[in-house]
Write a protein that holds these residues in place. Structure first.
Motif, PDB file in Angstrom:
ATOM      1  N   GLY A 241       0.844  -1.269  -0.255  1.00 58.12           N
ATOM      2  CA  GLY A 241      -0.095  -0.094   0.174  1.00 58.12           C
ATOM      3  C   GLY A 241       1.202   1.036   0.444  1.00 58.12           C
ATOM      4  N   SER A 242       0.282   2.783   0.300  1.00 56.09           N
ATOM      5  CA  SER A 242       0.969   3.617   0.183  1.00 56.09           C
ATOM      6  C   SER A 242       1.493   3.533   1.107  1.00 56.09           C
ATOM      7  CB  SER A 242      -0.117   4.867  -0.371  1.00 56.09           C
ATOM      8  OG  SER A 242      -0.721   4.525   0.381  1.00 56.09           O
ATOM      9  N   LYS A 243       1.445   3.529   1.862  1.00 57.20           N
ATOM     10  CA  LYS A 243       2.199   4.137   3.540  1.00 57.20           C
ATOM     11  C   LYS A 243       3.647   3.100   3.855  1.00 57.20           C
ATOM     12  CE  LYS A 243      -1.515   6.055   5.711  1.00 57.20           C
ATOM     13  NZ  LYS A 243      -1.317   7.017   5.545  1.00 57.20           N
ATOM     14  N   ASP A 244       4.061   1.834   3.260  1.00 53.88           N
ATOM     15  CA  ASP A 244       4.579   1.015   3.337  1.00 53.88           C
ATOM     16  C   ASP A 244       5.696   1.455   2.283  1.00 53.88           C
ATOM     17  OD1 ASP A 244       3.846  -1.688   3.787  1.00 53.88           O
ATOM     18  OD2 ASP A 244       1.937  -1.096   2.046  1.00 53.88           O
ATOM     19  N   ALA A 265       7.960  -0.701  -5.889  1.00 59.69           N
ATOM     20  CA  ALA A 265       7.179   0.232  -4.551  1.00 59.69           C
ATOM     21  C   ALA A 265       6.340   0.941  -6.195  1.00 59.69           C
ATOM     22  CB  ALA A 265       8.650   0.737  -4.544  1.00 59.69           C
ATOM     23  N   LEU A 266       6.775   1.201  -6.843  1.00 61.48           N
ATOM     24  CA  LEU A 266       6.432   1.994  -7.754  1.00 61.48           C
ATOM     25  C   LEU A 266       4.204   1.227  -7.401  1.00 61.48           C
ATOM     26  CD1 LEU A 266       8.430   2.797 -11.293  1.00 61.48           C
ATOM     27  CD2 LEU A 266       7.774   4.157  -8.876  1.00 61.48           C
ATOM     28  N   ALA A 267       4.595   0.351  -8.064  1.00 57.72           N
ATOM     29  CA  ALA A 267       2.723  -0.476  -7.880  1.00 57.72           C
ATOM     30  C   ALA A 267       1.840  -0.319  -7.143  1.00 57.72           C
ATOM     31  CB  ALA A 267       2.831  -2.381  -8.013  1.00 57.72           C
ATOM     32  N   ALA A 268       2.580   0.236  -5.808  1.00 58.57           N
ATOM     33  CA  ALA A 268       2.263   0.473  -4.657  1.00 58.57           C
ATOM     34  C   ALA A 268       0.705   1.471  -4.846  1.00 58.57           C
ATOM     35  CB  ALA A 268       2.942   1.017  -3.487  1.00 58.57           C
ATOM     36  N   PRO A 269       1.312   2.826  -5.101  1.00 63.69           N
ATOM     37  CA  PRO A 269       2.785   2.991  -4.788  1.00 63.69           C
ATOM     38  C   PRO A 269       3.188   3.881  -3.114  1.00 63.69           C
ATOM     39  CG  PRO A 269       1.379   5.139  -6.013  1.00 63.69           C
ATOM     40  CD  PRO A 269       0.658   3.759  -5.471  1.00 63.69           C
ATOM     41  N   CYS A 270       4.332   2.882  -3.660  1.00 66.18           N
ATOM     42  CA  CYS A 270       5.740   3.582  -1.879  1.00 66.18           C
ATOM     43  C   CYS A 270       6.499   3.768  -2.292  1.00 66.18           C
ATOM     44  CB  CYS A 270       5.215   2.708  -1.093  1.00 66.18           C
ATOM     45  SG  CYS A 270       6.651   0.753  -1.876  1.00 66.18           S
ATOM     46  N   THR A 271       7.451   4.477  -1.046  1.00 67.00           N
ATOM     47  CA  THR A 271       8.252   4.668  -0.925  1.00 67.00           C
ATOM     48  C   THR A 271       9.087   3.869  -0.887  1.00 67.00           C
ATOM     49  OG1 THR A 271       7.730   6.170   0.751  1.00 67.00           O
ATOM     50  CG2 THR A 271      10.132   6.348   0.996  1.00 67.00           C
TER      51      THR A 271
END
Length: 613
Positions: A241-244, A265-271
Motif C-alpha cells: 500500500g501507499s504507506k509501505d 514500490a511503484l505499483a503501490a505506489p509507496c516509498t
C-alpha cells in the motif's frame, strides 16, 4: 507438496483472486506495439501521487513529483545532447539516485542505458563497454580512476563524450569531462514528449550476465518485461500500500533491484529506500530509521543477517513481507523464526530468461509456481546434456525428480536475448517435444514438487554462483593461465559447508622448470578479477585428465573438491593472502567453521542470473 495445505492456502487467498486475476491479465495482455512504458508509469504516479515520497537515499528524499521532475531534467538534457531513440549511453556509477535518474531518463526518450557493474575493471570492463557501442559515457566520481585505466583502449575514443557524475565531491571534475550537475541546472523539468512514443517492445537497458563463454554478456531488458514484473510482483503478489516502505539494498545494475524491487514500490505506489552498499551492521538500523515494511533480498544477504550477532532489533521492526531469491532451505525456517517474518515471496528468474516463478501461496522452501509454459526435463549432469527418448525428444521429469528447467518461447513469453546475437542460440533448444518447437534453456536444475511448484537445486555446466554473481570458469581460467608458471588449469565451483552457492576452485599444473609463488599468484588474481571471481581454493596437481575430445574432465575434480591429498591453498575469510591447507584447517572448513564473506562488514551484494527475467 501436501494437497491439503495447498487447498488451505488457496482458500485464504480466495478474496484476493479478482484483484490477482485482473492484474495477471493486464500483464499478459501487454502488446509489443502498445504505447506502454516505464516513463508513463513514472508520470502517472507523479500526477496522481505527487506528494507521496517515492525515493529515499541516505539523507536525500524525493516525492513522486520531485522524482519525475528530476528525471525530466536528465531526459531533456540527453535530448539536448542529441541522444536519439535507440541510441546507447553507458553508465558506470555506483548505487545512488543519479543512476536511477539516468535509467528512467533513457527509458523516457527511448535510449538504451548500458549498466556496467562497478566491480568490473581492466579487461572485463573494456569488454563490457565495447559490447554496446556508445559515444556517451556517464562516469561516477567514485569510479573515474578505474575508467581512466581503460578509456583510451576503447574503440572510437576520439568521438566519445565523458560526463562526470559527482558524488561526495572529494575530487574535482577531470579534464575533458563535462560536469553533469552544473549542466542540469538550467534544464527544463517538463515531461519530454518522447515518452508518448515509446513502445513496450523497446529495449531500455542492457544488464550484464556471466555465461559459460567467460566474459559478461549483455542481456536486453524491455519495457514489456519491466511492466510484466510491475503487475506480477507489485500488483499480484506483494500488493503493498501507499504507506509501505520498500527497502532495496541491492544494486540497480542487476535485475533484482531494477525490475523487481523498484516496480513493486511503484505499483503501490509507496516509498523505496535505496542503499549504496548492503551492510550487515546497518541493515536493521536502516529498517528502523526508515520504518521499512518490506525488503528485497538474495540468499547471501539472508545468511549474512542470520550469522550476525542477535540484537534487540531482530524482532522489533515493522517488516510484513519480503521478496527475493536464493533463500536456501537449510536456513529458511531459522530465518523466519529469528526475524519474525511470516510472508516470504521467494522467486526465481534470470536476467536473460523468459520465465519466472513466485511463492504466491507462501509455502516454505520453494520458489513457487509459474503461470508460463515451462517444463523440467531429465538431465545428465555428469555429461552435461539433456536425456532424450527413442525418438530424439526430451523427457519431462516426474514429481519429486530434479531436472533442467526450460520454458517455451512464444509471443506471450518472448526471449529478448543478448546484444551479441550469436550468443542467443546457446540458450535456445529446438525440436524439444515436437518438430519445430522452441524453448529457452535456463541452465538451472529444479526439482518438481507438484502443482506447478518447484524448488531450486543448482546451476549446470561450468558457470556457478558465488556471492550473488555468476562466475564464468573460462574467464578465471584465462586469467590464471596467463601466469608464466602455469601449464594448464581448470576452474570450477565447490560447496563449502554452511555457505551458499559454489566457491571458486582452480586446479593447476605447474610449467616444467617454472617457479610457482602463491603470493605472486594472489596479487595477479586480485588485480585482474572481480572480488567474487577470485578463487577460494588453489590446488596444485601433477596432471589434469582430458576427454577424447580434448576437454578437461572437471567432473572428478568437482567431486573431489578440496578433500584430496594434493597441495591446496585456501583464501580464508577476511584474508588477502592464501594459506596452505593442513588437516586441522580442512576439518574446520568441513565442519562449517568459516563463513566466506567480503573483507569488511560493508558488502556489495549483486545479482546476475538469479534475477527475475
Amino acid at each position: 507438496m501436501n494437497p491439503l495445505s495447498l487447498v488451505v492456502k488457496v482458500l485464504r487467498l480466495t478474496p484476493q483472486f479478482p484483484r490477482m486475476l485482473k492484474n495477471i491479465k493486464l500483464a499478459k495482455d501487454i502488446a509489443p506495439d502498445s504505447y506502454q512504458s516505464i516513463g508513463k508509469i513514472i508520470e502517472h504516479n507523479a500526477q496522481h501521487y505527487g506528494t507521496t515520497t517515492a525515493l529515499k537515499f541516505e539523507d536525500e528524499s524525493y516525492t513522486y513529483s520531485e522524482f519525475n521532475q528530476t528525471v525530466n531534467k536528465y531526459a531533456n538534457y540527453l535530448l539536448q545532447k542529441g541522444i536519439k531513440n535507440g541510441e546507447t549511453v553507458i553508465a558506470y556509477i555506483e548505487n545512488r539516485p543519479e543512476l536511477l535518474f539516468l535509467i528512467t531518463a533513457c527509458a523516457k526518450i527511448g535510449a538504451v542505458i548500458s549498466l556496467i557493474n562497478p566491480n568490473q575493471k581492466g579487461k572485463v570492463l573494456t569488454h563490457s563497454m565495447e559490447l554496446a557501442k556508445s559515444n556517451h559515457f556517464f562516469i561516477g566520481e567514485e569510479l573515474v580512476s578505474f575508467f581512466e585505466e581503460v578509456k583510451h583502449s576503447l574503440s572510437g575514443s576520439l568521438s566519445h563524450k565523458y560526463y562526470w557524475v559527482s558524488d561526495q565531491q572529494k575530487t574535482d571534475c577531470p579534464q575533458n569531462y563535462t560536469t553533469l550537475k552544473t549542466d542540469l541546472e538550467h534544464i527544463t523539468t517538463e515531461n519530454p514528449i518522447t515518452t508518448q512514443n515509446i513502445k513496450s517492445h523497446q529495449v531500455y537497458a542492457y544488464v550484464f550476465t556471466s555465461g559459460t563463454t567467460g566474459l559478461p554478456k549483455a542481456s536486453r531488458q524491455t519495457h514489456r518485461k519491466w511492466l510484466s514484473t510491475y503487475y506480477w510482483f507489485g500488483k499480484v503478489n506483494m500488493n503493498l500500500g501507499s504507506k509501505d516502505v520498500m527497502y532495496v539494498p541491492l544494486p540497480f545494475y542487476h535485475t533484482n533491484a531494477l525490475i523487481v524491487g523498484w516496480p513493486t514500490a511503484l505499483a503501490a505506489p509507496c516509498t523505496m529506500v535505496m542503499r549504496r552498499k548492503f551492510s550487515v551492521t546497518h541493515f536493521w538500523e536502516d529498517v528502523k530509521k526508515y520504518h521499512v515494511t518490506a525488503f528485497i533480498y538474495i540468499g547471501e544477504l539472508c545468511r549474512y543477517l542470520l550469522n550476525a550477532p542477535e540484537t534487540s532489533l531482530d524482532k522489533n521492526h515493522s517488516i510484513k513481507k519480503i521478496m527475493g531469491n536464493g533463500l536456501r532451505p537449510d536456513i529458511w525456517h531459522q530465518f523466519k523464526e529469528r526475524f519474525n517474518i511470516k510472508n516470504i515471496f521467494e522467486f526465481y528468474g534470470a536476467a536473460d530468461g523468459n520465465v519466472g516463478f513466485t511463492n504466491t501461496f507462501n509455502f516454505d522452501c520453494t520458489i513457487g509456481w509459474s503461470p508460463q509454459n515451462f517444463k523440467i526435463i531429465k538431465y545428465d549432469v555428469e555429461n552435461d546434456m539433456p536425456i532424450k527418448d527413442a525418438n530424439g525428444f526430451l523427457i519431462p521429469v516426474k514429481k519429486g525428480e530434479t531436472g533442467l528447467l526450460i520454458s517455451e518461447i512464444s509471443d506471450k513469453s518472448v526471449f529478448d536475448g543478448y546484444v551479441n546475437n550469436k550468443k542467443n542460440e546457446d540458450k535456445i533448444l529446438r525440436h524439444v517435444f515436437k518438430t519445430g518447437d522452441i524453448w529457452f534453456n535456463s541452465g538451472d536444475l529444479l526439482q518438481d514438487i507438484g502443482y506447478r511448484h518447484a524448488r531450486f537445486i543448482d546451476r549446470i555446466g561450468d558457470t556457478f554462483r558465488w556471492k550473488g554473481e555468476n562466475v564464468a570458469t573460462a574467464e578465471v581460467e584465462s586469467i590464471v593461465g596467463n601466469l608464466k608458471c602455469v601449464e594448464i588449469c581448470a576452474a570450477y565451483g565447490v560447496q563449502i559447508p554452511n555457505n551458499d552457492g559454489r566457491a571458486g576452485m582452480v586446479t593447476l599444473v605447474r610449467r616444467t622448470g617454472a617457479h610457482f609463488d602463491i603470493d605472486t599468484t594472489a596479487a595477479h588474481l586480485f588485480k585482474t578479477l572481480p572480488k567474487y571471481a577470485v578463487p577460494i581454493f588453489i590446488r596444485i596437481k601433477d596432471a589434469i585428465d582430458f576427454t577424447h575430445t580434448h576437454k578437461i574432465k572437471k567432473f572428478e575434480l568437482k567431486k573431489e573438491g578440496f578433500n584430496c591429498d594434493d597441495t591446496i591453498y585456501v583464501l580464508l575469510p577476511k584474508n588477502s593472502t592464501y594459506v596452505q591447507m593442513d588437516k586441522k584447517l580442512l576439518k574446520e572448513i568441513n565442519t562449517g567453521t568459516f563463513i566466506f564473506r567480503w573483507k569488511t562488514v560493508v558488502i556489495w551484494v549483486s545479482i546476475n542470473a538469479l534475477s527475475w527475467g
